[in-house]
Design a protein around this motif. Structure first.
Motif, PDB file in Angstrom:
ATOM      1  N   LYS A  40     -42.451 -88.212   7.853  1.00  0.00           N
ATOM      2  CA  LYS A  40     -42.414 -87.879   9.461  1.00  0.00           C
ATOM      3  C   LYS A  40     -41.428 -86.566   9.469  1.00  0.00           C
ATOM      4  O   LYS A  40     -41.218 -86.212  10.718  1.00  0.00           O
ATOM      5  CB  LYS A  40     -41.428 -88.958  10.169  1.00  0.00           C
ATOM      6  CG  LYS A  40     -42.612 -90.235  10.363  1.00  0.00           C
ATOM      7  CD  LYS A  40     -41.672 -91.361  11.127  1.00  0.00           C
ATOM      8  CE  LYS A  40     -42.765 -92.708  11.520  1.00  0.00           C
ATOM      9  NZ  LYS A  40     -42.028 -93.635  12.050  1.00  0.00           N
ATOM     10  N   GLY A 166     -35.897 -90.743  20.820  1.00  0.00           N
ATOM     11  CA  GLY A 166     -36.269 -89.904  22.354  1.00  0.00           C
ATOM     12  C   GLY A 166     -35.218 -89.667  23.055  1.00  0.00           C
ATOM     13  O   GLY A 166     -35.095 -88.605  23.789  1.00  0.00           O
ATOM     14  N   GLU A 169     -31.936 -85.876  22.034  1.00  0.00           N
ATOM     15  CA  GLU A 169     -31.826 -84.271  22.417  1.00  0.00           C
ATOM     16  C   GLU A 169     -30.875 -84.474  23.547  1.00  0.00           C
ATOM     17  O   GLU A 169     -29.702 -83.751  23.602  1.00  0.00           O
ATOM     18  CB  GLU A 169     -33.045 -83.851  22.972  1.00  0.00           C
ATOM     19  CG  GLU A 169     -32.995 -82.429  23.338  1.00  0.00           C
ATOM     20  CD  GLU A 169     -34.102 -81.994  24.322  1.00  0.00           C
ATOM     21  OE1 GLU A 169     -35.174 -82.673  24.647  1.00  0.00           O
ATOM     22  OE2 GLU A 169     -34.190 -80.770  24.217  1.00  0.00           O
ATOM     23  N   GLU A 191     -45.785 -87.272  15.144  1.00  0.00           N
ATOM     24  CA  GLU A 191     -45.844 -86.508  16.163  1.00  0.00           C
ATOM     25  C   GLU A 191     -44.888 -86.185  17.088  1.00  0.00           C
ATOM     26  O   GLU A 191     -44.241 -85.319  17.551  1.00  0.00           O
ATOM     27  CB  GLU A 191     -47.346 -86.633  16.911  1.00  0.00           C
ATOM     28  CG  GLU A 191     -48.405 -86.251  16.047  1.00  0.00           C
ATOM     29  CD  GLU A 191     -48.754 -87.019  14.858  1.00  0.00           C
ATOM     30  OE1 GLU A 191     -48.306 -88.451  14.951  1.00  0.00           O
ATOM     31  OE2 GLU A 191     -49.045 -86.840  13.647  1.00  0.00           O
ATOM     32  N   ASP A 192     -44.313 -87.605  17.654  1.00  0.00           N
ATOM     33  CA  ASP A 192     -43.116 -87.748  18.551  1.00  0.00           C
ATOM     34  C   ASP A 192     -42.067 -87.122  17.933  1.00  0.00           C
ATOM     35  O   ASP A 192     -41.406 -86.381  18.653  1.00  0.00           O
ATOM     36  CB  ASP A 192     -42.864 -89.174  18.628  1.00  0.00           C
ATOM     37  CG  ASP A 192     -43.973 -89.975  19.449  1.00  0.00           C
ATOM     38  OD1 ASP A 192     -44.879 -89.291  20.172  1.00  0.00           O
ATOM     39  OD2 ASP A 192     -43.936 -91.196  19.336  1.00  0.00           O
ATOM     40  N   GLN A 194     -41.954 -84.735  15.801  1.00  0.00           N
ATOM     41  CA  GLN A 194     -42.079 -83.297  15.833  1.00  0.00           C
ATOM     42  C   GLN A 194     -41.931 -82.408  17.338  1.00  0.00           C
ATOM     43  O   GLN A 194     -40.989 -81.587  17.426  1.00  0.00           O
ATOM     44  CB  GLN A 194     -43.512 -82.824  15.425  1.00  0.00           C
ATOM     45  CG  GLN A 194     -43.767 -82.661  13.852  1.00  0.00           C
ATOM     46  CD  GLN A 194     -42.401 -82.116  13.246  1.00  0.00           C
ATOM     47  OE1 GLN A 194     -41.929 -80.942  13.399  1.00  0.00           O
ATOM     48  NE2 GLN A 194     -41.856 -82.882  12.234  1.00  0.00           N
ATOM     49  N   ARG A 195     -42.146 -83.259  18.243  1.00  0.00           N
ATOM     50  CA  ARG A 195     -41.803 -82.811  19.371  1.00  0.00           C
ATOM     51  C   ARG A 195     -40.419 -83.066  19.750  1.00  0.00           C
ATOM     52  O   ARG A 195     -39.946 -82.060  20.457  1.00  0.00           O
ATOM     53  CB  ARG A 195     -42.715 -83.621  20.696  1.00  0.00           C
ATOM     54  CG  ARG A 195     -44.054 -83.315  21.009  1.00  0.00           C
ATOM     55  CD  ARG A 195     -44.552 -84.202  22.138  1.00  0.00           C
ATOM     56  NE  ARG A 195     -44.960 -85.539  21.705  1.00  0.00           N
ATOM     57  CZ  ARG A 195     -45.993 -85.884  21.212  1.00  0.00           C
ATOM     58  NH1 ARG A 195     -46.939 -85.253  20.923  1.00  0.00           N
ATOM     59  NH2 ARG A 195     -46.212 -87.322  21.017  1.00  0.00           N
ATOM     60  N   ILE A 196     -39.625 -83.835  19.341  1.00  0.00           N
ATOM     61  CA  ILE A 196     -38.276 -84.096  19.654  1.00  0.00           C
ATOM     62  C   ILE A 196     -37.606 -82.837  19.181  1.00  0.00           C
ATOM     63  O   ILE A 196     -36.797 -82.116  19.548  1.00  0.00           O
ATOM     64  CB  ILE A 196     -37.702 -85.242  18.969  1.00  0.00           C
ATOM     65  CG1 ILE A 196     -38.358 -86.356  19.950  1.00  0.00           C
ATOM     66  CG2 ILE A 196     -36.252 -85.351  18.960  1.00  0.00           C
ATOM     67  CD1 ILE A 196     -38.067 -87.750  19.174  1.00  0.00           C
ATOM     68  N   GLN A 198     -39.015 -79.910  18.012  1.00  0.00           N
ATOM     69  CA  GLN A 198     -39.409 -78.747  18.524  1.00  0.00           C
ATOM     70  C   GLN A 198     -38.711 -78.368  19.960  1.00  0.00           C
ATOM     71  O   GLN A 198     -38.365 -77.131  20.316  1.00  0.00           O
ATOM     72  CB  GLN A 198     -41.068 -78.563  18.920  1.00  0.00           C
ATOM     73  CG  GLN A 198     -41.690 -78.194  17.655  1.00  0.00           C
ATOM     74  CD  GLN A 198     -43.159 -78.604  17.805  1.00  0.00           C
ATOM     75  OE1 GLN A 198     -43.673 -79.016  18.720  1.00  0.00           O
ATOM     76  NE2 GLN A 198     -43.867 -78.443  16.534  1.00  0.00           N
ATOM     77  N   ARG A 199     -38.385 -79.135  20.774  1.00  0.00           N
ATOM     78  CA  ARG A 199     -37.604 -79.032  21.957  1.00  0.00           C
ATOM     79  C   ARG A 199     -36.354 -78.423  21.592  1.00  0.00           C
ATOM     80  O   ARG A 199     -35.705 -77.724  22.462  1.00  0.00           O
ATOM     81  CB  ARG A 199     -37.410 -80.402  22.815  1.00  0.00           C
ATOM     82  CG  ARG A 199     -38.658 -80.672  23.349  1.00  0.00           C
ATOM     83  CD  ARG A 199     -38.311 -81.582  24.903  1.00  0.00           C
ATOM     84  NE  ARG A 199     -37.401 -82.723  24.114  1.00  0.00           N
ATOM     85  CZ  ARG A 199     -37.937 -84.080  24.138  1.00  0.00           C
ATOM     86  NH1 ARG A 199     -39.432 -84.084  24.289  1.00  0.00           N
ATOM     87  NH2 ARG A 199     -37.284 -85.184  23.722  1.00  0.00           N
ATOM     88  N   ARG A 200     -35.716 -78.480  20.488  1.00  0.00           N
ATOM     89  CA  ARG A 200     -34.395 -78.068  19.953  1.00  0.00           C
ATOM     90  C   ARG A 200     -34.564 -76.611  19.676  1.00  0.00           C
ATOM     91  O   ARG A 200     -33.569 -75.882  19.647  1.00  0.00           O
ATOM     92  CB  ARG A 200     -33.795 -78.914  19.042  1.00  0.00           C
ATOM     93  CG  ARG A 200     -33.529 -80.307  19.188  1.00  0.00           C
ATOM     94  CD  ARG A 200     -32.637 -80.973  18.091  1.00  0.00           C
ATOM     95  NE  ARG A 200     -31.579 -80.353  18.021  1.00  0.00           N
ATOM     96  CZ  ARG A 200     -30.967 -79.775  16.949  1.00  0.00           C
ATOM     97  NH1 ARG A 200     -31.659 -80.244  15.713  1.00  0.00           N
ATOM     98  NH2 ARG A 200     -29.724 -79.195  16.848  1.00  0.00           N
TER      99      ARG A 200
END
Ligand code: 3PG
Length: 201
Positions: A40, A166, A169, A191-192, A194-196, A198-200
């Protein structure tokens, strides 16, 4: 000036943002869980000492490139020594014990004691610690951690316990150095995560 191993570990934990806490009933289950976490995209893993074969698991995964491996739920000096000998780069305790802190200070690993009350923080500070696990951080909440920043502006916390990936962040934005997440990591996909991450960026 060159960074010490402990400073480097501290920086790696901050860069990782999320520390995956592995707690399993058996060694095989823990091994499988660690592989799933690596798949992951997790880069920092804390292997807890309630997990059978914790030292062996640390020794195995500490050799893996790109993975920072530490020990968790360390409550005795002997465990801390075993974990450091196995290659743990950081050692986390759920609480504060002066005896454990003294033992851990002699090891070549970054020791992160656990606290929840102002008195425990004062005790940890008196022993020279500035980075503390806030446990159970999720139960206390972000506002509790923010309140502690008033009297303890120089302390950085690693909240752990009951935190959903979730929400990582939000904790980081509130000043956490990194966030420990255990059981709830199973609820999110690669994927979830990765989104977490990437937001950083
Ligand atoms: C633990 O003690 O296992 C860690 O604090 C993680 O807790 P969690 O499973 O509630 O995230």
């Amino acid at each position: 000036m060159e960074m010490s191993m402990i400073e480097k570990t501290q920086e790696q934990l901050a860069n990782a943002g999320l520390i995956a806490v592995v707690r399993a009933k058996g060694m095989e289950a823990a091994d499988d869980a660690i592989h799933r976490l690596i798949d992951k995209g997790i880069t920092a893993i804390e292997i807890t000492y309630t997990t059978p074969g914790a030292s062996e698991l640390i020794a195995k995964f500490a050799k893996m490139d790109g993975l920072l491996v530490g020990a968790g739920t360390v409550t005795e000096g002997l465990q801390a020594r075993e974990a450091a000998d196995a290659g743990a780069k950081f050692i986390v305790s759920p609480g504060f014990s002066g005896e454990l802190a003294d033992e851990a200070a002699s090891l070549d690993a970054f020791f992160i004691p656990g606290v929840i009350t102002p008195s425990e923080i004062m005790e940890a500070v008196s022993k020279g610690f500035r980075i503390l696990k806030l446990f159970p951080g999720g139960t206390s909440g972000i506002s509790y951690m923010k309140n502690l920043a008033g009297p303890f502006p120089d302390i950085r916390f690693i909240p752990t316990g009951g935190i959903h990936p979730g929400d990582v962040e939000k904790w980081l934005d509130a000043g956490a150095l990194a966030v420990g997440v255990g059981s709830q990591l199973d609820k999110v996909s690669a994927e979830d995560l990765q989104r977490i991450f990437q937001r950083r960026i």
